[in-house]
Design an enzyme around this catalytic site. Structure first.
Site, PDB file in Angstrom:
ATOM      1  N   ARG A  28       0.813  -1.223   0.000  1.00  0.00           N
ATOM      2  CA  ARG A  28       0.000   0.000   0.000  1.00  0.00           C
ATOM      3  C   ARG A  28       0.847   1.276   0.000  1.00  0.00           C
ATOM      4  O   ARG A  28       0.376   2.339   0.390  1.00  0.00           O
ATOM      5  CB  ARG A  28      -0.982   0.008   1.169  1.00  0.00           C
ATOM      6  CG  ARG A  28      -1.975  -1.148   1.140  1.00  0.00           C
ATOM      7  CD  ARG A  28      -3.069  -0.967   2.183  1.00  0.00           C
ATOM      8  NE  ARG A  28      -4.020  -2.080   2.134  1.00  0.00           N
ATOM      9  CZ  ARG A  28      -3.938  -3.181   2.871  1.00  0.00           C
ATOM     10  NH1 ARG A  28      -2.925  -3.323   3.710  1.00  0.00           N
ATOM     11  NH2 ARG A  28      -4.831  -4.129   2.768  1.00  0.00           N
ATOM     12  N   LYS A  73       2.703  11.496 -10.728  1.00  0.00           N
ATOM     13  CA  LYS A  73       1.810  10.708 -11.573  1.00  0.00           C
ATOM     14  C   LYS A  73       2.489   9.390 -11.920  1.00  0.00           C
ATOM     15  O   LYS A  73       3.620   9.375 -12.386  1.00  0.00           O
ATOM     16  CB  LYS A  73       1.464  11.450 -12.860  1.00  0.00           C
ATOM     17  CG  LYS A  73       0.358  12.476 -12.730  1.00  0.00           C
ATOM     18  CD  LYS A  73      -0.034  12.991 -14.111  1.00  0.00           C
ATOM     19  CE  LYS A  73      -1.204  13.941 -14.052  1.00  0.00           C
ATOM     20  NZ  LYS A  73      -1.601  14.410 -15.407  1.00  0.00           N
ATOM     21  N   GLU A 102       8.503  18.533 -24.695  1.00  0.00           N
ATOM     22  CA  GLU A 102       7.889  18.880 -23.410  1.00  0.00           C
ATOM     23  C   GLU A 102       8.302  20.276 -22.950  1.00  0.00           C
ATOM     24  O   GLU A 102       7.506  20.991 -22.328  1.00  0.00           O
ATOM     25  CB  GLU A 102       8.246  17.836 -22.353  1.00  0.00           C
ATOM     26  CG  GLU A 102       7.555  16.494 -22.525  1.00  0.00           C
ATOM     27  CD  GLU A 102       6.068  16.539 -22.189  1.00  0.00           C
ATOM     28  OE1 GLU A 102       5.584  17.562 -21.681  1.00  0.00           O
ATOM     29  OE2 GLU A 102       5.387  15.526 -22.444  1.00  0.00           O
ATOM     30  N   LYS A 129       6.569  23.341 -13.027  1.00  0.00           N
ATOM     31  CA  LYS A 129       5.686  22.205 -12.762  1.00  0.00           C
ATOM     32  C   LYS A 129       5.494  21.980 -11.270  1.00  0.00           C
ATOM     33  O   LYS A 129       4.372  21.695 -10.822  1.00  0.00           O
ATOM     34  CB  LYS A 129       6.243  20.936 -13.414  1.00  0.00           C
ATOM     35  CG  LYS A 129       5.312  19.741 -13.217  1.00  0.00           C
ATOM     36  CD  LYS A 129       5.695  18.539 -14.035  1.00  0.00           C
ATOM     37  CE  LYS A 129       4.658  17.428 -13.866  1.00  0.00           C
ATOM     38  NZ  LYS A 129       4.954  16.242 -14.684  1.00  0.00           N
ATOM     39  N   GLU A 176      -4.908  17.155  -9.982  1.00  0.00           N
ATOM     40  CA  GLU A 176      -5.359  17.617 -11.297  1.00  0.00           C
ATOM     41  C   GLU A 176      -6.863  17.865 -11.360  1.00  0.00           C
ATOM     42  O   GLU A 176      -7.566  17.417 -12.270  1.00  0.00           O
ATOM     43  CB  GLU A 176      -4.951  16.618 -12.390  1.00  0.00           C
ATOM     44  CG  GLU A 176      -4.925  17.223 -13.787  1.00  0.00           C
ATOM     45  CD  GLU A 176      -4.356  16.284 -14.835  1.00  0.00           C
ATOM     46  OE1 GLU A 176      -5.096  15.893 -15.738  1.00  0.00           O
ATOM     47  OE2 GLU A 176      -3.152  15.964 -14.744  1.00  0.00           O
ATOM     48  N   ARG A 192      -3.599  22.014 -12.643  1.00  0.00           N
ATOM     49  CA  ARG A 192      -2.639  21.050 -13.184  1.00  0.00           C
ATOM     50  C   ARG A 192      -3.003  20.599 -14.599  1.00  0.00           C
ATOM     51  O   ARG A 192      -2.148  20.099 -15.347  1.00  0.00           O
ATOM     52  CB  ARG A 192      -2.516  19.839 -12.253  1.00  0.00           C
ATOM     53  CG  ARG A 192      -1.383  18.899 -12.658  1.00  0.00           C
ATOM     54  CD  ARG A 192      -1.065  17.848 -11.607  1.00  0.00           C
ATOM     55  NE  ARG A 192       0.028  17.000 -12.053  1.00  0.00           N
ATOM     56  CZ  ARG A 192       0.636  16.090 -11.299  1.00  0.00           C
ATOM     57  NH1 ARG A 192       0.261  15.913 -10.043  1.00  0.00           N
ATOM     58  NH2 ARG A 192       1.621  15.364 -11.799  1.00  0.00           N
ATOM     59  N   ASN A 250      -1.227  19.613 -19.565  1.00  0.00           N
ATOM     60  CA  ASN A 250      -1.631  18.704 -20.635  1.00  0.00           C
ATOM     61  C   ASN A 250      -1.738  19.399 -21.986  1.00  0.00           C
ATOM     62  O   ASN A 250      -2.320  18.843 -22.923  1.00  0.00           O
ATOM     63  CB  ASN A 250      -2.980  18.050 -20.288  1.00  0.00           C
ATOM     64  CG  ASN A 250      -2.868  17.060 -19.148  1.00  0.00           C
ATOM     65  OD1 ASN A 250      -1.944  16.262 -19.103  1.00  0.00           O
ATOM     66  ND2 ASN A 250      -3.805  17.135 -18.209  1.00  0.00           N
ATOM     67  N   HIS A 303      -1.446  17.385 -25.213  1.00  0.00           N
ATOM     68  CA  HIS A 303      -1.460  15.970 -24.866  1.00  0.00           C
ATOM     69  C   HIS A 303      -2.722  15.227 -25.299  1.00  0.00           C
ATOM     70  O   HIS A 303      -2.671  14.017 -25.525  1.00  0.00           O
ATOM     71  CB  HIS A 303      -1.247  15.793 -23.362  1.00  0.00           C
ATOM     72  CG  HIS A 303       0.180  15.922 -22.933  1.00  0.00           C
ATOM     73  ND1 HIS A 303       0.880  17.092 -23.086  1.00  0.00           N
ATOM     74  CD2 HIS A 303       1.043  15.031 -22.384  1.00  0.00           C
ATOM     75  CE1 HIS A 303       2.113  16.918 -22.634  1.00  0.00           C
ATOM     76  NE2 HIS A 303       2.240  15.683 -22.208  1.00  0.00           N
ATOM     77  N   HIS A 359      -1.535  12.315 -27.459  1.00  0.00           N
ATOM     78  CA  HIS A 359      -1.650  10.906 -27.078  1.00  0.00           C
ATOM     79  C   HIS A 359      -2.324  10.098 -28.187  1.00  0.00           C
ATOM     80  O   HIS A 359      -1.945   8.946 -28.452  1.00  0.00           O
ATOM     81  CB  HIS A 359      -2.440  10.769 -25.783  1.00  0.00           C
ATOM     82  CG  HIS A 359      -1.633  11.040 -24.565  1.00  0.00           C
ATOM     83  ND1 HIS A 359      -2.198  11.250 -23.320  1.00  0.00           N
ATOM     84  CD2 HIS A 359      -0.294  11.149 -24.378  1.00  0.00           C
ATOM     85  CE1 HIS A 359      -1.241  11.471 -22.425  1.00  0.00           C
ATOM     86  NE2 HIS A 359      -0.082  11.416 -23.046  1.00  0.00           N
ATOM     87  N   HIS A 373       6.749  10.206 -27.617  1.00  0.00           N
ATOM     88  CA  HIS A 373       5.815  11.029 -26.847  1.00  0.00           C
ATOM     89  C   HIS A 373       6.040  12.521 -27.103  1.00  0.00           C
ATOM     90  O   HIS A 373       5.087  13.266 -27.344  1.00  0.00           O
ATOM     91  CB  HIS A 373       5.974  10.732 -25.350  1.00  0.00           C
ATOM     92  CG  HIS A 373       5.072  11.561 -24.485  1.00  0.00           C
ATOM     93  ND1 HIS A 373       3.721  11.347 -24.407  1.00  0.00           N
ATOM     94  CD2 HIS A 373       5.338  12.625 -23.679  1.00  0.00           C
ATOM     95  CE1 HIS A 373       3.185  12.240 -23.588  1.00  0.00           C
ATOM     96  NE2 HIS A 373       4.134  13.023 -23.139  1.00  0.00           N
TER      97      HIS A 373
END
Length: 352
Positions: A113, A135, A177, A215, A225, A229, A233, A236, A240, A250
């Site tokens: 956990r 993330k 990026e 960031k 997010e 946040r 993206n 993206h 994606h 990417h």
């Protein structure tokens, strides 16, 4: 350079510099069982690093590539962690690019956990983006990052020494990026503007700290997010879809996504035209960096269907994109899926 990213769930400390491995890694490795995750490319290129610092530690080496960011790899790593006898006090060290960082972070989040994770990014993309912010994810059913968790790393060690072996395509991927930040961060936009809109490896390295600071600030205010946040993206949603449909890297996919979404935003009157045109020029300059390959977008309208599963979407009928609005400003652009696919295809036809 030390940056503390403080969130409600944890404090992640980010170190940037030429000596961060030598100064931080011995301390982090002491006092508990550790598990090191990497891929075949990184292990081969940086074997001396592993022999010097990871002697006696359990090292798991996976095949390299996005194709291995899946349930099978997740199960393999978790089983090896169990076999290594890790405790809740153990640390997982993710040494690699975005795939290893995402997968390693998720394994750390799931094992008992949650155990501590240390991110050691070896690519420009991972340094400026994916290693920071907590993330973690794997791809499932042809959808990127759809199964994952937020799990802040204990520390992120960003040492530019790893960039010495980076191939040109990975430089271009990371530059994609960095250019993304220009859509929301005036400092990045200004740095690129002062360099004539051109991006070089030297400029990219100089912008690592700025990218991380921007960031970290966003994530500290919106870890999960729910609002701000989402600005990270930019490019993206479409990026994606392009990545999954055409197999581009990417960063290259994000560049194409940013270009197309900025054009959509200008056409919709959402993005100030002069700002949008400057951003598209920056994207084109980055796309022109080697290696340059032909991109056939003739089926982009069909590929756009993959954007239905984007995590920003609130229903099955609309696509939500994070786009530039003005210098240092961004907003969300929502469009029905059918209109989004049609307009993307029209843009693709114009660009071909």
């Amino acid at each position: 350079m030390k940056i503390d990213l403080k969130t409600p769930s944890a404090v992640a400390t980010i170190y940037i510099g030429d000596e961060v491995i030598a100064t931080r890694l011995p301390y982090l490795l002491q006092g508990q069982k550790n598990f090191v995750l990497t891929d075949e490319n990184v292990y081969s290129l940086h074997r001396a690093f592993f022999e010097k610092w990871m002697q006696g530690e359990t090292v798991c080496v996976l095949p390299a590539g996005e194709a291995y960011k899946n349930f099978s790899s997740l199960q393999t790593v978790l089983e090896k962690m169990v076999g290594a006898g890790l405790k809740r006090t153990s640390k997982l060290f993710a040494v690699g690019g975005g795939v290893i960082g995402d997968l390693g972070g998720l394994c750390a989040a799931l094992y008992m956990r949650g155990i501590e994770c240390v991110q050691i990014p070896t690519t420009l993309l991972a340094m400026v983006d994916s290693s920071v912010g907590g993330k973690t994810a794997i791809d499932v059913g042809g959808v990127k990052n759809v199964v994952g968790a937020f799990h802040q790393p204990k520390e992120v060690l960003i040492d530019p020494m790893f960039l010495g072996t980076l191939p040109d395509r990975e430089w271009k991927c990371g530059i994609g990026e960095i250019v993304k930040y220009a859509a929301m961060d005036v400092r990045t936009l200004t740095a690129l503007r002062e360099n004539g809109g051109k991006m070089s490896k030297e400029l990219a390295v100089s912008l690592i700290e700025n990218s991380v600071r921007f960031k970290a600030g966003v994530v500290s205010r919106d870890e999960k997010e729910t609002g701000e946040r989402k600005c990270l993206n930019v490019g993206h949603t479409t990026g994606h879809a392009i990545e999954l449909a055409y197999g581009l890297s990417h960063g290259e996919s994000v560049l194409w996504g940013m270009k197309l979404e900025t054009m959509l935003a200008m056409d919709a009157g959402v993005c100030k035209r002069s700002v949008g045109e400057e951003l598209i020029s920056l994207v084109d300059n980055a796309l022109s960096l080697a290696p340059v390959g032909a991109v056939d977008l003739s089926t982009l309208g069909k590929a756009a269907e993959k954007a239905r599963m984007d995590k920003k979407n609130v229903n099955d009928e609309s696509v939500v994109m994070s786009v530039a609005k003005d210098e240092g400003e961004w907003t969300l652009l929502t469009m029905p899926v059918s209109e989004y696919a049609q307009k993307l295809q029209e843009l693709a036809n114009k660009l071909s």
